[in-house]
Design an enzyme around this catalytic site. Sequence first.
Site, PDB file in Angstrom:
ATOM      1  N   ARG A   1       3.589   0.000  -5.227  1.00  0.00           N
ATOM      2  CA  ARG A   1       3.334  -0.510  -3.953  1.00  0.00           C
ATOM      3  C   ARG A   1       2.114  -1.359  -3.972  1.00  0.00           C
ATOM      4  NH1 ARG A   1       6.645   1.765   0.037  1.00  0.00           N
ATOM      5  NH2 ARG A   1       5.154   1.343   1.657  1.00  0.00           N
TER       6      ARG A   1
ATOM      7  N   ASN B   1      -1.575   2.491   5.976  1.00  0.00           N
ATOM      8  CA  ASN B   1      -0.795   1.525   5.422  1.00  0.00           C
ATOM      9  C   ASN B   1      -0.363   0.618   6.857  1.00  0.00           C
ATOM     10  OD1 ASN B   1       0.814  -0.380   4.343  1.00  0.00           O
ATOM     11  ND2 ASN B   1       2.393   0.991   4.144  1.00  0.00           N
ATOM     12  N   GLY B   2      -0.785  -0.601   6.789  1.00  0.00           N
ATOM     13  CA  GLY B   2      -0.343  -1.590   7.887  1.00  0.00           C
ATOM     14  C   GLY B   2      -1.597  -2.153   8.502  1.00  0.00           C
TER      15      GLY B   2
ATOM     16  N   GLU C   1      14.889 -23.849 -12.327  1.00  0.00           N
ATOM     17  CA  GLU C   1      14.504 -22.527 -11.988  1.00  0.00           C
ATOM     18  C   GLU C   1      15.898 -21.471 -12.175  1.00  0.00           C
ATOM     19  OE1 GLU C   1      11.957 -20.673 -11.901  1.00  0.00           O
ATOM     20  OE2 GLU C   1      12.536 -18.872 -10.658  1.00  0.00           O
TER      21      GLU C   1
ATOM     22  N   LYS D   1      16.274 -18.481 -15.107  1.00  0.00           N
ATOM     23  CA  LYS D   1      16.623 -17.194 -14.609  1.00  0.00           C
ATOM     24  C   LYS D   1      17.870 -16.891 -15.556  1.00  0.00           C
ATOM     25  CE  LYS D   1      13.889 -16.221 -12.773  1.00  0.00           C
ATOM     26  NZ  LYS D   1      12.811 -16.685 -12.314  1.00  0.00           N
TER      27      LYS D   1
ATOM     28  N   CYS E   1       0.863  -0.928   0.049  1.00  0.00           N
ATOM     29  CA  CYS E   1      -0.040   0.128  -0.066  1.00  0.00           C
ATOM     30  C   CYS E   1       0.864   1.240  -0.087  1.00  0.00           C
ATOM     31  CB  CYS E   1      -1.026   0.197   1.193  1.00  0.00           C
ATOM     32  SG  CYS E   1      -2.159  -1.179   1.424  1.00  0.00           S
TER      33      CYS E   1
ATOM     34  N   TRP F   1      -2.686  -2.586  -1.896  1.00  0.00           N
ATOM     35  CA  TRP F   1      -2.306  -4.004  -2.250  1.00  0.00           C
ATOM     36  C   TRP F   1      -2.941  -5.017  -1.078  1.00  0.00           C
ATOM     37  CZ3 TRP F   1      -0.098  -6.491  -5.939  1.00  0.00           C
ATOM     38  CH2 TRP F   1       0.324  -7.651  -5.910  1.00  0.00           C
TER      39      TRP F   1
ATOM     40  N   GLU G   1      16.422 -16.135 -19.203  1.00  0.00           N
ATOM     41  CA  GLU G   1      15.582 -15.204 -19.341  1.00  0.00           C
ATOM     42  C   GLU G   1      16.059 -13.594 -19.245  1.00  0.00           C
ATOM     43  OE1 GLU G   1      11.772 -14.807 -17.169  1.00  0.00           O
ATOM     44  OE2 GLU G   1      12.893 -15.464 -15.259  1.00  0.00           O
TER      45      GLU G   1
ATOM     46  N   HIS H   1      23.137 -39.640 -21.406  1.00  0.00           N
ATOM     47  CA  HIS H   1      22.339 -40.219 -22.121  1.00  0.00           C
ATOM     48  C   HIS H   1      22.319 -39.354 -23.370  1.00  0.00           C
ATOM     49  CE1 HIS H   1      21.013 -43.538 -19.631  1.00  0.00           C
ATOM     50  NE2 HIS H   1      21.371 -42.686 -18.688  1.00  0.00           N
TER      51      HIS H   1
ATOM     52  N   LYS I   1       5.509  -9.574 -17.793  1.00  0.00           N
ATOM     53  CA  LYS I   1       5.301 -10.066 -16.413  1.00  0.00           C
ATOM     54  C   LYS I   1       3.868 -10.926 -16.278  1.00  0.00           C
ATOM     55  CE  LYS I   1       6.176 -10.261 -11.936  1.00  0.00           C
ATOM     56  NZ  LYS I   1       7.447 -11.214 -11.677  1.00  0.00           N
TER      57      LYS I   1
HETATM   58  O1  M6R Z   1       2.029 -15.344 -12.919  1.00  0.00           O
HETATM   59  P1  M6R Z   1       2.446 -16.696 -13.179  1.00  0.00           P
HETATM   60  O2  M6R Z   1       3.207 -17.248 -11.930  1.00  0.00           O
HETATM   61  O3  M6R Z   1       1.415 -17.583 -13.545  1.00  0.00           O
HETATM   62  O4  M6R Z   1       3.467 -16.738 -14.268  1.00  0.00           O
HETATM   63  C1  M6R Z   1       3.931 -17.838 -14.897  1.00  0.00           C
HETATM   64  C2  M6R Z   1       5.233 -17.534 -15.881  1.00  0.00           C
HETATM   65  O5  M6R Z   1       4.668 -16.448 -16.755  1.00  0.00           O
HETATM   66  C3  M6R Z   1       6.362 -16.901 -15.018  1.00  0.00           C
HETATM   67  O6  M6R Z   1       6.637 -17.534 -13.705  1.00  0.00           O
HETATM   68  C4  M6R Z   1       7.596 -16.560 -15.664  1.00  0.00           C
HETATM   69  O7  M6R Z   1       8.162 -17.937 -16.237  1.00  0.00           O
HETATM   70  C5  M6R Z   1       8.684 -15.698 -15.246  1.00  0.00           C
HETATM   71  N1  M6R Z   1       8.989 -14.690 -15.846  1.00  0.00           N
HETATM   72  C6  M6R Z   1       9.946 -16.377 -14.650  1.00  0.00           C
HETATM   73  O8  M6R Z   1      10.565 -15.509 -14.196  1.00  0.00           O
END
Ligand code: M6R
Length: 643
Positions: A54, A128-129, A517, A521, A24, A102, A524, A540, A638
Amino acid sequence: MLLSEIEILIIYYLLLFIYGFTMCGIIGIATTLTALGANLGTVLYCCLKNLEYRGYDSVGFAVITPDGRLVVRKCRGKIDDVREKLGFDRYCGVVGIGHTRWATHGPPTDVNAHPHTDCNMGIAVVHNGIIENYLELREELIERGHRFISETDTEVIPHLVEEFKRRGLPTYDAFKKAVSILRGTFAIAMIDVDEPDKIFFARYTSPLVIGFGKGTMFVSSDIPAFLEYTNRVLVLRDLEVGYVTSSSVVVEGISQSEDLDPVPPPSRVVEFRPRIRVVEWSLEAAKKGGYPHFMLKEIHEQPYAIFSTISGLGPEIDGVVELIRRADHVFIIGAGTSYHASLTGSYLLHELAGVFSQAIIASEAQWYLSKVSDRDVVIAVSQSGETIDTLVAVRVAKRCGAKVVAVSNVIDSAIPRESDIQVYTRAGPEIGVAATKTFTTQLVVFTYLALRLGKVLGTLPEDNYRDLLSKLRKVPEVVEYVIARCEPIARKLSREVASKRSAYFLGRWLGVPISMEGALKLKEIAYIHAEAYPAGESKHGPIALVEPGFPVFFTVLGGYDEEIIGGNIEEMRARGAWTIAICPRGSRVRRLPEVVIELPRLSPYVATIPYIVPYQLIAYYTATQRGFDPDKPRNLAKTVTVM
Ligand code: M6R
């Protein structure tokens, strides 16, 4: 509750002290009609827009109009979507307050949006809080005839002030009295038609700053709100209260009191002038809290995000345990990072509770889920709660009668809305496209779920359950340590990684999804091809690509994986690979790779959470080393709402 009340309070205050509270945003503006007042609504909009990072569940503002009326405009939605509807630009005046929310408690509805008002619509408050004693206060106020309309804790504040005014106190004394009996955390800004040139403020734990502009004073949760108008700021301290007008500031320190008797708490005037600072940050830098990118800020926010998630998990988890107990099949679905959390979850349910489940990539899940029945459970993992691949799969599963559990970071987003049970991570808004704190908080949810399930099903003896729970509680501290220890290492390593074209990330057992993961990272945000697979698979096929200097990262969590991965490290070294291992301190494999990053030894079930952090940092520093913006990787968004 996962933690005892006392433990929660101690860690909570410790972490809030360190990180501040990121949910928030509030703003207050006291000005004159010749300074900013003629465009007060527009200025409020600009300040709130700067606070949008926020929270963006709802937005609202209140102004006292030149003819002395209080106008409150608020609704659910993102600020730009509701700008027209709320009519920011139509309002002028000399004081106004605003809020961007939020949601963590209570859904993001129009009624729950801030500001909140008293019975007579003379007082408006943004906050906020969390007011912990709001239920007692609310009951007492209702008995005294006050009418409440929202589900929020905040609404007690204007009613308390109104109550003390009714009993004869002037506004400022009534405000101080109200603040003194609040328990919990708060940053508050309040306006009152009886004092039409003042904004009253108070702070306890949640951040609050004052900005000193030309003919205008600002009160806000964060500096970016008003940075385009002034860079002279005062950071308020706990239990400081006061008020601003367009040209003056009063700050006092108060103590807390217990009762509703209208005696203002003792206060002392604070000499704040020596504490005023000039901030040299740009607006963008200020929003990032001084970090060069949101991603780095969010990596650093993980201890607090994890702590908040651990302490926020409650009875909904037992609801999920009940569903799984009765289910024929359990599916866990997610995309990208959320899929990696799903896969980790699937291992954990198996290891700790003996429950077989299948993790499926969301975009592939709908075909699979079209054959489920009402005896099956689907856990849909999505930080945004809006990913279309996951949402479509959820709809298919629901149509077939399956029970759906959502694990999300965004209250009331599409996937939780369409699910039977909602489990929320409490990571706060994540702005960087690369998921970091939302991943580690998803892992918290699965670890806790697996522990509860193991306890209920009797696969986890009481002692083990307690031991693992206490290790989970220590994770925020461990992550804090891992960030501090690994940041210089990651910075150094990234110089070498930056020149590579490709890399492998290998693990075994629970180390596999963490390696996946790590690879995601790196690819991407640093645009380096990275592939993850179970270490036993090298021979393999994939080992054919390995030549001298080829980077191979090994994730060793310290369980079954530690016993068997040594040979996989050796086989890569024998081909000249550049081997890097993340492993527990004193691990039997520590002498095998060329680079070893030793981390605290935890149970491997819990180690998944801190052991991803070095990979996040390596990816981040490699991206910046290569000159890329990690917050906005090319071709990515995002939230992915196209299939
Ligand atoms: O909002 P979501 O968790 O459903 O998003 C899924 C993916 O699009 C998301 O995790 C994406 O792979 C990220 N950019 C990874 O860092």
